[in-house]
Design an enzyme around this catalytic site. Structure first.
Site, PDB file in Angstrom:
ATOM      1  N   ASP A 127      64.934  49.517  11.177  1.00 17.07           N
ATOM      2  CA  ASP A 127      63.689  49.381  11.935  1.00 17.07           C
ATOM      3  C   ASP A 127      62.555  48.947  11.022  1.00 17.07           C
ATOM      4  O   ASP A 127      61.711  48.120  11.399  1.00 17.07           O
ATOM      5  CB  ASP A 127      63.324  50.710  12.596  1.00 17.07           C
ATOM      6  N   ASN A 161      72.973  44.575   9.854  1.00 12.62           N
ATOM      7  CA  ASN A 161      73.367  45.264   8.629  1.00 12.62           C
ATOM      8  C   ASN A 161      74.781  44.835   8.264  1.00 12.62           C
ATOM      9  O   ASN A 161      75.417  44.052   8.978  1.00 12.62           O
ATOM     10  CB  ASN A 161      73.234  46.787   8.775  1.00 12.62           C
ATOM     11  N   GLU A 217      77.523  45.514  10.927  1.00  9.92           N
ATOM     12  CA  GLU A 217      77.381  44.637  12.090  1.00  9.92           C
ATOM     13  C   GLU A 217      77.814  43.214  11.758  1.00  9.92           C
ATOM     14  O   GLU A 217      78.470  42.552  12.574  1.00  9.92           O
ATOM     15  CB  GLU A 217      75.924  44.662  12.567  1.00  9.92           C
TER      16      GLU A 217
END
Length: 469
Positions: free
Chosen positions: A263, A194, A197
């Site tokens: 996820d 993301n 990150e």
């Protein structure tokens, strides 16, 4: 939607949601007193990725580490309920199954979260045991997901070994990273950080498309991956491929909860790549799925039917009866109140809107059962409906007060009421409660039945009569 086999390797965990009502503050400390109403356990982490793949129709294998404790047993049961077998779950003494317990109010506000993370070093000590279970399963998979939540399961050795085996066998490998150092993911098919990150690893802010694109290209080159995908929330996604950068705009309209969106992305990417989709097309479908997921509360598992409909340009609110039943059952387990109403809604007008908004105020999720074209003709005659069912469903789905639309063919919605088990049954009009279809079923379960007054002078019939005059 997909029928391939996907292996998920990573940090599995148990997510508990404890629901209760708050009526007072404790006399012992300035904290709310929560009256317990219920508890729901669902797979988290790599388990949530596996559940997402199963919901898309994939045959899922899951490899992870758990402890010999009640949380581990509850996790096995939660996975089985989602259609995920867990022969690859390695149970070892001395480990504590990772779990997160969220305490929620009736209004679904998170009051407290209790984390049981376990010992990363203890988990890492069993990396060879995990690989002994995971590596033989790679050859049977169409795609592999490495779901790294930095709980100790995906050590650098595990990541490199799984990626190397995928490369050797030509199996696509999708990585959901949490490490600051991405080097253990080198050689994967696609890595999906993301924005936070990616910024942390790149060492700088990525405020716009240009900066995100440059960072994605740098990471792609440094790691030797086939693709680098940065998910950027409301800014959409940035995908770097050799020689090209693509920016995919977000398809999100209303955000209810971003939990689990990552996820969803890796699950859809793996399912697509396992079916041989080009990476860019897989990214676009994953983007569509993420838009559905964040529009639902909690770590929502996107169903194949709603993703197929959204990919075809339909609203993700329009579901078939089975998908709606699964969604509503999960919502009730999370303590949300389900309201059901139904009608033809032919020529949507202000009277309809008033009734629907009134129905939504009675609970948390409003489900509208919509008579199909065939059902409307049977009830109203051969000249009706004026508006075909796909358009009527789309108009209803566009209303902020409507959460789910289900089209039905029967003259009455009794089968839907039996399947959905609503907490509240609402109907517009001057009906006696006992005359509303399904009232007996709802009241027998302790639910409410409400007749919502009509807006005077507002009806489809009166609109058509004025046109004819």
């Amino acid at each position: 939607m997909f029928e391939n086999r996907v292996l998920v390797v990573g940090d599995v965990m148990l997510d508990r949601h404890v629901h209760g009502h708050v009526r007072r503050i404790s006399p012992e400390a300035p904290v709310p007193v929560v009256g317990l109403l219920g508890e729901v356990s669902t797979p988290g982490g790599a388990g949530n990725v596996a559940a997402g793949l199963a919901a898309l129709g994939c045959d899922v294998a899951l490899a992870g580490l758990i402890g010999p404790d009640v949380e581990g047993e509850a996790l096995r049961e939660a996975l089985a309920a989602k259609g995920v077998a867990g022969p690859g779950l390695v149970e070892r003494p001395g480990l504590a199954t990772v779990s997160k317990t969220r305490i929620l109010s009736e209004a679904h506000q998170q009051l407290l979260r209790l984390d049981r993370d376990g010992d990363r070093a203890a988990y890492a000590a069993f990396e060879d045991d995990l690989l002994a279970h995971a590596l033989p399963m790679v050859g049977d998979a169409s795609a592999v997901v490495l779901a790294d939540y930095e709980k100790g399961v995906i050590t650098p050795k595990v990541a490199r070994a799984v990626i190397a085996e995928c490369r050797r066998l030509g199996v696509p490998c999708v990585v959901d990273p949490k490490k600051v150092d991405f080097s253990p993911y080198a050689g994967a098919t696609v890595v999906t950080p993301n924005q936070l990150e990616a910024e942390r690893t790149a060492g700088r802010p990525l405020p716009d498309d240009d900066e995100a694109g440059r960072a994605a290209e740098e990471l792609l080159s440094a790691l030797g991956t086939d693709a680098m995908l940065i998910t950027r929330g409301p800014q959409g996604m940035t995908l770097a491929l050799p020689g090209a950068v693509h920016h995919v705009p977000s398809r999100t309209r209303d955000v209810a909860d971003v939990t689990g969106a990552g996820d969803t992305v890796v699950a859809v990417m793996a399912a697509c790549l396992g079916d041989g989709w080009p990476v860019l097309d897989a990214c676009r479908l994953a983007n569509t799925a993420a838009g559905i997921a964040v529009g639902r509360p909690g770590a929502y598992v996107v169903q194949a039917g709603e993703l197929r409909a959204a990919w075809g340009g339909l609203s993700p609110k329009i579901l078939d009866a089975d998908a709606a039943a699964r969604l509503l059952a999960e919502a009730r387990r999370r303590g949300r109140r389900v309201v059901f109403t139904n009608g033809c809604f032919d020529i949507l007008h202000a009277g309809h809107l008033s009734c629907l908004e009134g129905a939504k105020r009675l609970g948390d999720i409003l489900v509208v059962g919509l008579n199909s074209d065939a059902s409307v003709r049977e009830l109203k005659g051969p000249s009706r409906p004026v508006i075909r069912q796909d358009d009527r469903a789309g108009l209803l789905a566009g209303l902020a007060c409507v959460d789910v639309v289900v089209v039905f063919d029967d003259p009455t919605p009794i089968a839907l009421i039996e399947a959905f088990e609503p907490d509240v049954l609402a109907k517009g009009g001057d009906y006696a409660i006992e005359d509303i279809v399904g009232a007996d079923l709802v009241m027998a379960r302790g639910g409410r039945v409400v007749a919502i007054p009509l807006v005077p002078g507002r009806s489809t019939t009166s609109i058509l009569e004025r046109r004819a005059g």
